[in-house]
Write an enzyme that holds these catalytic residues in place. Structure first.
Site, PDB file in Angstrom:
ATOM      1  N   HIS A  83       0.800  -1.218   0.000  1.00  0.00           N
ATOM      2  CA  HIS A  83       0.000   0.000   0.000  1.00  0.00           C
ATOM      3  C   HIS A  83       0.834   1.270   0.000  1.00  0.00           C
ATOM      4  O   HIS A  83       0.310   2.355   0.267  1.00  0.00           O
ATOM      5  CB  HIS A  83      -0.958   0.005   1.193  1.00  0.00           C
ATOM      6  CG  HIS A  83      -2.104  -0.936   1.033  1.00  0.00           C
ATOM      7  ND1 HIS A  83      -1.947  -2.298   1.058  1.00  0.00           N
ATOM      8  CD2 HIS A  83      -3.422  -0.717   0.808  1.00  0.00           C
ATOM      9  CE1 HIS A  83      -3.122  -2.875   0.875  1.00  0.00           C
ATOM     10  NE2 HIS A  83      -4.023  -1.946   0.707  1.00  0.00           N
TER      11      HIS A  83
ATOM     12  N   ILE B  41      -0.852   0.253  20.511  1.00  0.00           N
ATOM     13  CA  ILE B  41      -1.476  -0.957  19.963  1.00  0.00           C
ATOM     14  C   ILE B  41      -2.211  -0.543  18.687  1.00  0.00           C
ATOM     15  O   ILE B  41      -2.975   0.420  18.692  1.00  0.00           O
ATOM     16  CB  ILE B  41      -2.457  -1.571  20.977  1.00  0.00           C
ATOM     17  CG1 ILE B  41      -1.711  -1.979  22.249  1.00  0.00           C
ATOM     18  CG2 ILE B  41      -3.190  -2.765  20.379  1.00  0.00           C
ATOM     19  CD1 ILE B  41      -2.627  -2.364  23.402  1.00  0.00           C
ATOM     20  N   MET B  42      -1.955  -1.239  17.580  1.00  0.00           N
ATOM     21  CA  MET B  42      -2.487  -0.804  16.298  1.00  0.00           C
ATOM     22  C   MET B  42      -2.945  -2.016  15.483  1.00  0.00           C
ATOM     23  O   MET B  42      -2.132  -2.757  14.941  1.00  0.00           O
ATOM     24  CB  MET B  42      -1.418  -0.053  15.518  1.00  0.00           C
ATOM     25  CG  MET B  42      -1.791   1.363  15.179  1.00  0.00           C
ATOM     26  SD  MET B  42      -3.236   1.450  14.131  1.00  0.00           S
ATOM     27  CE  MET B  42      -2.709   0.405  12.805  1.00  0.00           C
TER      28      MET B  42
ATOM     29  N   TRP C 246     -18.359 -16.663   7.952  1.00  0.00           N
ATOM     30  CA  TRP C 246     -19.575 -15.847   7.879  1.00  0.00           C
ATOM     31  C   TRP C 246     -19.502 -14.601   8.760  1.00  0.00           C
ATOM     32  O   TRP C 246     -20.166 -13.609   8.492  1.00  0.00           O
ATOM     33  CB  TRP C 246     -20.794 -16.683   8.244  1.00  0.00           C
ATOM     34  CG  TRP C 246     -20.641 -17.445   9.528  1.00  0.00           C
ATOM     35  CD1 TRP C 246     -20.936 -17.019  10.781  1.00  0.00           C
ATOM     36  CD2 TRP C 246     -20.122 -18.776   9.675  1.00  0.00           C
ATOM     37  NE1 TRP C 246     -20.651 -17.983  11.711  1.00  0.00           N
ATOM     38  CE2 TRP C 246     -20.146 -19.089  11.056  1.00  0.00           C
ATOM     39  CE3 TRP C 246     -19.648 -19.740   8.789  1.00  0.00           C
ATOM     40  CZ2 TRP C 246     -19.710 -20.308  11.573  1.00  0.00           C
ATOM     41  CZ3 TRP C 246     -19.215 -20.957   9.292  1.00  0.00           C
ATOM     42  CH2 TRP C 246     -19.249 -21.237  10.666  1.00  0.00           C
TER      43      TRP C 246
ATOM     44  N   GLY D 237       0.561  -4.376  15.978  1.00  0.00           N
ATOM     45  CA  GLY D 237       1.400  -3.211  15.753  1.00  0.00           C
ATOM     46  C   GLY D 237       2.839  -3.406  16.159  1.00  0.00           C
ATOM     47  O   GLY D 237       3.728  -2.659  15.728  1.00  0.00           O
TER      48      GLY D 237
END
Length: 344
Positions: free
Chosen positions: A45, A175-176, A230, A310
């Site tokens: 990305h 925290i990611m 699902w 993260g």
């Protein structure tokens, strides 16, 4: 794979963005966000997406100079229109505003419509958490994920981010959680396929409807496996519908399947100021204790303790700043080609 100094990478990206028509200040921000994506190891990305971005600008689907604006507000929630400008810049502005609203109200929400791909979803979670805010954000996409029980795409592989700040000396290590709604994002599938490497676990269905670790087969069928079967399918659906309702942007079913026409997304940015309801030391005790419990869990493989979300990106970031950013050869050549075109 090669190593490139972060500042060189950022500078070359900025040259490309300027050539595509972004104003200087916005080109600089876009270049930083993109370079940070590769710096943290999210190779699918970062610069790898620039050729598609350039193609969208040249085809008129993205307006490079467009600036997002607030079009409606009520208390701690606002609706913004992105005017189909660069998605990462609109998302950065939306999260910045959500943080300002949270500063005033304890919580802030910006629903952003008529925007474009926001590149790395986690960028906006890092941004909030490093500033001391908890955050949640998500985006919808074109239809590229089959609903559970179907064989054709009708859902988006909608990324979801949840960020939790830390405090004191650990403030730069939040925290990611940054996840797609499929077991593997299509960017990851493309990378595995390009390297001819099998997925570590099944990631979708092949032409015979059988779960497979063959990334290329999943790309051909467009039958990626939703996370939690699902459950992931249902989560993707509700994120899409809620985002479109709040932002006024497109819902997944309204997108063209043509990737170049993937504009008009609906995105939501939530920021929470934890200090508004709790003492910093109490919050720090909770977060540090939770991380310690994860690290203390018995590892499956000796010497490889479990990591919190993260933590891996932080290790890659440190390595990138020390040794240079690791970039794929194809992505690097793509960047150099774009840069050469802009300098002509």
């Amino acid at each position: 794979m090669r190593r490139i100094a972060f500042d060189e990478l950022r500078g070359r990206i900025e040259t490309v963005l300027l050539g595509l028509g972004l104003p200087p200040e916005r080109a600089a921000l876009g270049a930083r966000l993109t370079a940070e994506t590769d710096r943290d190891g999210v190779k699918t990305h970062g610069i790898a997406r620039l050729p598609r971005f350039a193609a969208q600008v040249r085809a008129g689907f993205i307006a490079p100079a467009a600036v997002p604006e607030c079009v409606a507000s009520f208390g701690a929630i606002e609706r913004w229109a992105g005017h189909r400008g660069p998605g990462n810049l609109a998302a950065h502005a939306a999260m910045q505003r959500a943080m300002q609203l949270a500063q005033d109200h304890g919580i802030g929400c910006v629903a952003l419509g008529d925007t474009s791909h926001w590149m790395r979803a986690g960028s906006y979670g890092w941004m909030a958490a490093e500033a001391g805010y908890a955050a949640m954000c998500w985006s919808n996409t074109l239809p590229n994920l089959p609903p559970w029980g179907a064989s054709t795409p009708a859902l988006g592989n909608n990324p979801l981010v949840v960020a939790v700040p830390r405090f004191g000396t650990d403030a730069h290590e939040p925290i990611m959680l940054d996840i797609a709604m499929s077991q593997f994002s299509y960017g990851s599938l493309s990378s595995y396929a390009a390297h001819g490497v099998a997925l570590p676990v099944p990631g979708g269905f092949d032409e015979h409807g059988v779960l497979t670790t063959d990334a290329a087969a999943i790309e051909r069928t467009q039958r990626a496996l939703p996370i939690g079967f699902w459950k992931g399918s249902g989560l993707s659906f509700v994120l899409d519908v809620l985002g479109a309702m709040l932002s006024g942007g497109k819902a997944t079913y309204q997108f063209s399947p043509n990737a170049l026409e993937e504009v008009g997304q609906s995105q939501v940015f939530l920021a929470i100021a934890p200090a508004a309801v709790s003492a910093v030391e109490q919050m720090r005790t909770v977060v540090d204790g939770a991380i310690a419990a994860v690290h203390a869990a018995t590892p499956v493989e000796a010497g490889k303790p479990a990591r919190y979300p993260g933590e891996g990106a932080l290790r890659i970031r440190e390595e990138s700043l020390k040794l240079g950013v690791a970039v794929e050869e194809a992505a690097w050549e793509g960047l150099l080609t774009l840069e050469e075109e802009m300098l002509k």
